[in-house]
Design a protein around this motif. Structure first.
Motif, short mmCIF file in Angstrom:
data_model
loop_
_atom_site.label_atom_id
_atom_site.label_comp_id
_atom_site.label_asym_id
_atom_site.label_seq_id
_atom_site.Cartn_x
_atom_site.Cartn_y
_atom_site.Cartn_z
N ALA A 1 0.82 -1.22 0.00
CA ALA A 1 0.00 0.00 0.00
C ALA A 1 0.85 1.27 0.00
O ALA A 1 0.49 2.26 -0.62
CB ALA A 1 -0.94 -0.01 1.19
N ASN A 2 1.98 1.24 0.69
CA ASN A 2 2.81 2.45 0.80
C ASN A 2 4.15 2.29 0.10
O ASN A 2 5.12 2.93 0.47
CB ASN A 2 3.02 2.79 2.27
N SER A 3 4.22 1.44 -0.90
CA SER A 3 5.48 1.24 -1.60
C SER A 3 5.30 1.51 -3.09
O SER A 3 4.18 1.57 -3.59
CB SER A 3 5.98 -0.20 -1.38
N PRO A 4 6.40 1.67 -3.81
CA PRO A 4 6.30 1.99 -5.24
C PRO A 4 5.66 0.88 -6.09
O PRO A 4 5.17 1.15 -7.18
CB PRO A 4 7.75 2.19 -5.67
N GLU A 5 5.62 -0.34 -5.56
CA GLU A 5 5.05 -1.45 -6.32
C GLU A 5 3.56 -1.25 -6.62
O GLU A 5 3.04 -1.81 -7.57
CB GLU A 5 5.24 -2.78 -5.58
N ARG A 6 2.89 -0.43 -5.83
CA ARG A 6 1.45 -0.23 -6.05
C ARG A 6 1.18 0.51 -7.37
O ARG A 6 0.06 0.52 -7.85
CB ARG A 6 0.83 0.52 -4.88
N TYR A 7 2.22 1.11 -7.96
CA TYR A 7 2.07 1.81 -9.23
C TYR A 7 2.39 0.92 -10.44
O TYR A 7 2.25 1.37 -11.57
CB TYR A 7 2.96 3.06 -9.27
N TYR A 8 2.80 -0.30 -10.19
CA TYR A 8 3.14 -1.21 -11.30
C TYR A 8 1.87 -1.62 -12.04
O TYR A 8 0.79 -1.75 -11.45
CB TYR A 8 3.84 -2.46 -10.78
N ILE A 9 2.02 -1.85 -13.33
CA ILE A 9 0.89 -2.32 -14.15
C ILE A 9 0.41 -3.68 -13.67
O ILE A 9 -0.79 -3.93 -13.61
CB ILE A 9 1.31 -2.38 -15.64
N SER A 10 1.35 -4.54 -13.29
CA SER A 10 0.98 -5.88 -12.84
C SER A 10 0.14 -5.81 -11.56
O SER A 10 -0.79 -6.60 -11.37
CB SER A 10 2.23 -6.73 -12.60
N LYS B 1 -10.10 -13.99 -21.39
CA LYS B 1 -9.20 -13.15 -22.20
C LYS B 1 -8.41 -12.20 -21.31
O LYS B 1 -7.21 -12.00 -21.50
CB LYS B 1 -10.00 -12.37 -23.24
N GLU B 2 -9.09 -11.60 -20.34
CA GLU B 2 -8.41 -10.70 -19.40
C GLU B 2 -7.38 -11.47 -18.56
O GLU B 2 -6.32 -10.95 -18.23
CB GLU B 2 -9.42 -10.02 -18.48
N LEU B 3 -7.72 -12.70 -18.24
CA LEU B 3 -6.81 -13.55 -17.47
C LEU B 3 -5.54 -13.83 -18.26
O LEU B 3 -4.43 -13.75 -17.72
CB LEU B 3 -7.55 -14.84 -17.13
N ASP B 4 -5.69 -14.14 -19.55
CA ASP B 4 -4.51 -14.35 -20.41
C ASP B 4 -3.63 -13.11 -20.44
O ASP B 4 -2.41 -13.19 -20.33
CB ASP B 4 -4.95 -14.69 -21.85
N ASN B 5 -4.27 -11.97 -20.60
CA ASN B 5 -3.55 -10.70 -20.65
C ASN B 5 -2.83 -10.44 -19.32
O ASN B 5 -1.67 -10.03 -19.30
CB ASN B 5 -4.54 -9.57 -20.95
N ALA B 6 -3.49 -10.71 -18.21
CA ALA B 6 -2.89 -10.49 -16.89
C ALA B 6 -1.70 -11.41 -16.67
O ALA B 6 -0.66 -10.98 -16.15
CB ALA B 6 -3.93 -10.70 -15.80
N ILE B 7 -1.83 -12.67 -17.07
CA ILE B 7 -0.71 -13.62 -16.90
C ILE B 7 0.49 -13.16 -17.72
O ILE B 7 1.62 -13.19 -17.24
CB ILE B 7 -1.16 -15.05 -17.29
N ARG B 8 0.24 -12.70 -18.93
CA ARG B 8 1.33 -12.22 -19.79
C ARG B 8 2.02 -11.01 -19.16
O ARG B 8 3.25 -10.94 -19.11
CB ARG B 8 0.77 -11.87 -21.17
N ILE B 9 1.23 -10.08 -18.65
CA ILE B 9 1.81 -8.87 -18.02
C ILE B 9 2.63 -9.25 -16.80
O ILE B 9 3.74 -8.75 -16.60
CB ILE B 9 0.67 -7.88 -17.64
N MET B 10 2.10 -10.15 -15.98
CA MET B 10 2.81 -10.54 -14.75
C MET B 10 4.08 -11.32 -15.05
O MET B 10 5.08 -11.16 -14.36
CB MET B 10 1.88 -11.31 -13.84
N LYS B 11 4.06 -12.14 -16.08
CA LYS B 11 5.27 -12.88 -16.44
C LYS B 11 6.33 -11.94 -17.00
O LYS B 11 7.52 -12.15 -16.81
CB LYS B 11 4.95 -13.98 -17.44
N ASP B 12 5.90 -10.90 -17.71
CA ASP B 12 6.85 -9.90 -18.22
C ASP B 12 7.44 -9.06 -17.12
O ASP B 12 8.53 -8.50 -17.27
CB ASP B 12 6.16 -8.99 -19.25
N SER B 13 6.74 -8.94 -16.00
CA SER B 13 7.22 -8.15 -14.88
C SER B 13 8.37 -8.82 -14.14
O SER B 13 9.13 -8.16 -13.43
CB SER B 13 6.09 -7.89 -13.88
N ARG B 14 8.49 -10.13 -14.29
CA ARG B 14 9.51 -10.86 -13.54
C ARG B 14 10.88 -10.61 -14.06
O ARG B 14 11.32 -10.34 -15.00
CB ARG B 14 9.25 -12.36 -13.55
#
Length: 190
Positions: A117-126, A177-190
């Protein structure tokens, strides 16, 4: 027959010595001298060097300090759950299984929301995508449960239309479809 066994009667005599005939078949073990001398208590403790914990290179290289952030570790856990949800949708599993996985997604999203909640990660797209997927999972899980209760009492027109199976299937496909998109975004974040 029982009387012979109970009285202790049996073979009396000596067996022949056959060890010489099978001597070539027995593997021979050679005793070797050890590389290290055995520890002797009377000599005292061995003198080991202390670990240079203050040396940053030693800690990073030798001990192989974990370099992944806690956010990435949490994200990896979420990715596994999202992939389970994807399989659940593809197999058209039961409502109970869907809701159990949806509950797990919601719990992880809430946990990460509080933790970051109070860290920069809350601004990540993932992070934002996880919160969105969590809300969609909650909406569809609620819709599916309500449909089982209310469909008996409502017609397929008016308010009952939202509980229509075609409507629910369309929402699940959009969610997939949104789930596929979310998985792709989260895998790219790693």
């Amino acid at each position: 027959m029982c009387a012979l066994l109970c009285t202790g009667a049996g073979y009396k005599g000596s067996l022949p010595d056959i060890s010489q005939q099978f001597e070539s078949k027995v593997p021979k073990t050679e005793v070797t001298k050890g590389l290290f001398k055995p520890f002797d208590e009377s000599e005292g403790r061995p003198n080991y060097k202390k670990v240079p914990r203050e040396n940053k290179a030693y800690i990073d290289i030798i001990l192989k300090k974990d370099k992944t952030s806690p956010y990435i570790n949490d994200l990896n856990d979420v990715i596994l759950i999202l992939e389970k949800m994807q399989k659940c949708i593809q197999k058209n599993d039961s409502i109970q299984k869907f809701n159990a996985i949806a509950s797990s997604i919601i719990d992880h999203a809430d946990y990460m929301s509080k933790k970051y909640a109070n860290s920069p990660e809350r601004y990540y797209i993932s992070f934002a995508k996880l919160q969105s997927i969590s809300q969609q999972a909650r909406d569809i899980a609620t819709l599916r449960c309500e449909s089982q209760v209310y469909i008996k009492y409502l017609t397929y027109q008016g308010e009952g239309e939202m509980y229509n199976q075609k409507n629910i299937d369309k929402r699940i496909q959009d969610f997939s479809k949104e789930l596929d998109n979310a998985i792709r975004i989260m895998k790219d974040s790693r």
